[in-house]
Design an enzyme around this catalytic site. Structure first.
Site, PDB file in Angstrom:
ATOM      1  N   GLY A  34      59.948 -64.494  22.694  1.00  0.00           N
ATOM      2  CA  GLY A  34      59.752 -64.238  24.271  1.00  0.00           C
ATOM      3  C   GLY A  34      60.422 -62.256  24.342  1.00  0.00           C
ATOM      4  N   GLY A  83      56.688 -64.324  17.842  1.00  0.00           N
ATOM      5  CA  GLY A  83      56.629 -62.805  16.776  1.00  0.00           C
ATOM      6  C   GLY A  83      58.447 -64.337  16.333  1.00  0.00           C
ATOM      7  N   GLU A 106      50.198 -68.283  21.795  1.00  0.00           N
ATOM      8  CA  GLU A 106      49.899 -67.171  21.865  1.00  0.00           C
ATOM      9  C   GLU A 106      48.542 -67.606  23.628  1.00  0.00           C
ATOM     10  OE1 GLU A 106      52.278 -65.708  19.304  1.00  0.00           O
ATOM     11  OE2 GLU A 106      50.953 -66.965  19.393  1.00  0.00           O
ATOM     12  N   ASP A 114      49.290 -63.412  17.007  1.00  0.00           N
ATOM     13  CA  ASP A 114      49.426 -61.519  16.507  1.00  0.00           C
ATOM     14  C   ASP A 114      49.966 -61.825  15.081  1.00  0.00           C
ATOM     15  OD1 ASP A 114      51.401 -62.268  17.920  1.00  0.00           O
ATOM     16  OD2 ASP A 114      51.072 -60.215  18.723  1.00  0.00           O
TER      17      ASP A 114
END
Length: 346
Positions: A34, A83, A106, A114
């Protein structure tokens, strides 16, 4: 949060009283990501460099965790996305529960997996990493354990006992830590309709050279099998950003032959190009449609896979042509006596 974690991990590594680091979430999520919304607002307010500064810190933390000289135990009791995977998947021990939900969504946001995902997804069995990275598929705790994203499966009711036992042991020995967690593990059963039982189809389709060929292979499978899961997978891919799909597939494929540091350095180049919007503004459009306005109807540009040349994809992997831009500078690790399982990642 990223800055604070970086500060704490650096301090704990120097502290001889700290034997291991345990990471867990508060509430129903371990960490749902987020952070991209905040990044987008920062870019709108201060330009793409504001976003670059965030990712530089985040990727530095990911590298520190991946090369940490002390064991990290991540308790994944809940949602772990985006993340959140960067601060857990690089650690030595990853404990899933019946509440765990993993995803890297993503490509639906105009970004790409990532936080070092090109390293850990590319090392999943067969071409399962390509499937998970391109589709953003959600995996439960049993699936995470089966594919290697989790190292242990412990019922959530037993987690407090695991934490107490690890603290009482006061050990940095991975063998001792693993044996302690093992005492509280239970057999996790894959659901009858689990995607992990479709590895043969996934490998046939997601081993193809290009995204277009992956879609064609899936469409052939639909004709042969009339499987609702395959149809849903095709629709998911068709809804995702075409640019994101192409750079994500390339990233995971390249990650197969790179160490974790090289993966993060390359991903930093990629994310800087994404934030600059030189070739596509899909990241901003995806965040608008999915996270801000929530109309779930992003207008991707380019809108079709065939409109994106290989030379355009190549540019995402190149250094940014800006006189003030610098490659990712990873934390120095040479002074620490790194364990073999860390050295293997370099």
């Amino acid at each position: 949060m990223i800055s604070r974690l970086l500060e704490l991990f650096l301090a704990y590594e120097e502290d001889p009283n700290v034997k291991l680091v345990m990471l867990k979430g508060e509430g129903r999520a371990f960490c749902a990501g987020g952070d991209v919304v905040a990044v987008v607002h920062d870019i709108w307010a201060g330009g793409w460099r504001a976003g670059a500064n965030f990712f530089m810190k985040e990727f530095s933390l990911n590298y520190l965790m991946a090369t940490y000289s002390k064991p990290q135990v991540s308790i994944l009791n809940g949602i772990v996305m985006g993340g959140g995977n960067g601060v857990s998947m690089h650690g030595r021990f990853r404990v899933a529960t019946e509440n765990s939900v993993f995803a890297m969504p993503e490509t639906a946001l105009g970004l790409f997996p990532d936080v070092g995902a090109s390293y850990f997804l590319s090392r999943l069995p067969g071409f399962f990493g390509e499937y998970v990275g391109l589709t953003g598929a959600r995996l439960d705790g049993a699936e995470m354990l089966a594919c290697g994203l989790a190292t242990h499966f412990v019922p959530s009711a037993k987690l407090p006992m695991v934490e107490v036992a690890l603290c009482d042991a006061d050990s940095s020995d991975p063998v001792i830590i693993s044996s302690i967690i093992d005492q509280y593990c239970e057999k996790s059963s894959l659901k009858e309709q689990t995607v992990y039982n479709r590895l043969d189809v996934i490998d046939r389709c997601f081993s193809q050279r290009t995204v277009e060929e992956i879609l064609s292979a899936l469409e052939r499978e639909v004709v042969d099998q009339r499987d609702g899961w395959i149809s849903a997978t095709i629709q998911t891919l068709k809804k995702a950003s075409p640019t994101s799909l192409k750079i994500s597939l390339r990233s995971i494929r390249v990650g197969r032959v790179q160490g974790v540091g090289a993966c993060l350095t390359r991903e930093y180049r990629m994310v800087c190009h994404v934030m600059r919007g030189e070739f596509s503004n899909d990241f901003f459009e995806g965040c608008r449609a999915i996270l801000l306005d929530k109309d779930k109807n992003p207008k991707w540009e380019p809108s079709k896979l065939e409109h994106i040349a290989d030379t355009t994809v190549d540019r995402y992997f190149s250094k940014v042509k800006d006189e003030d831009w610098e490659d990712l500078k990873l934390p120095t690790r040479s002074k620490f006596n790194l364990p073999p399982y860390v050295i293997a990642k370099l």
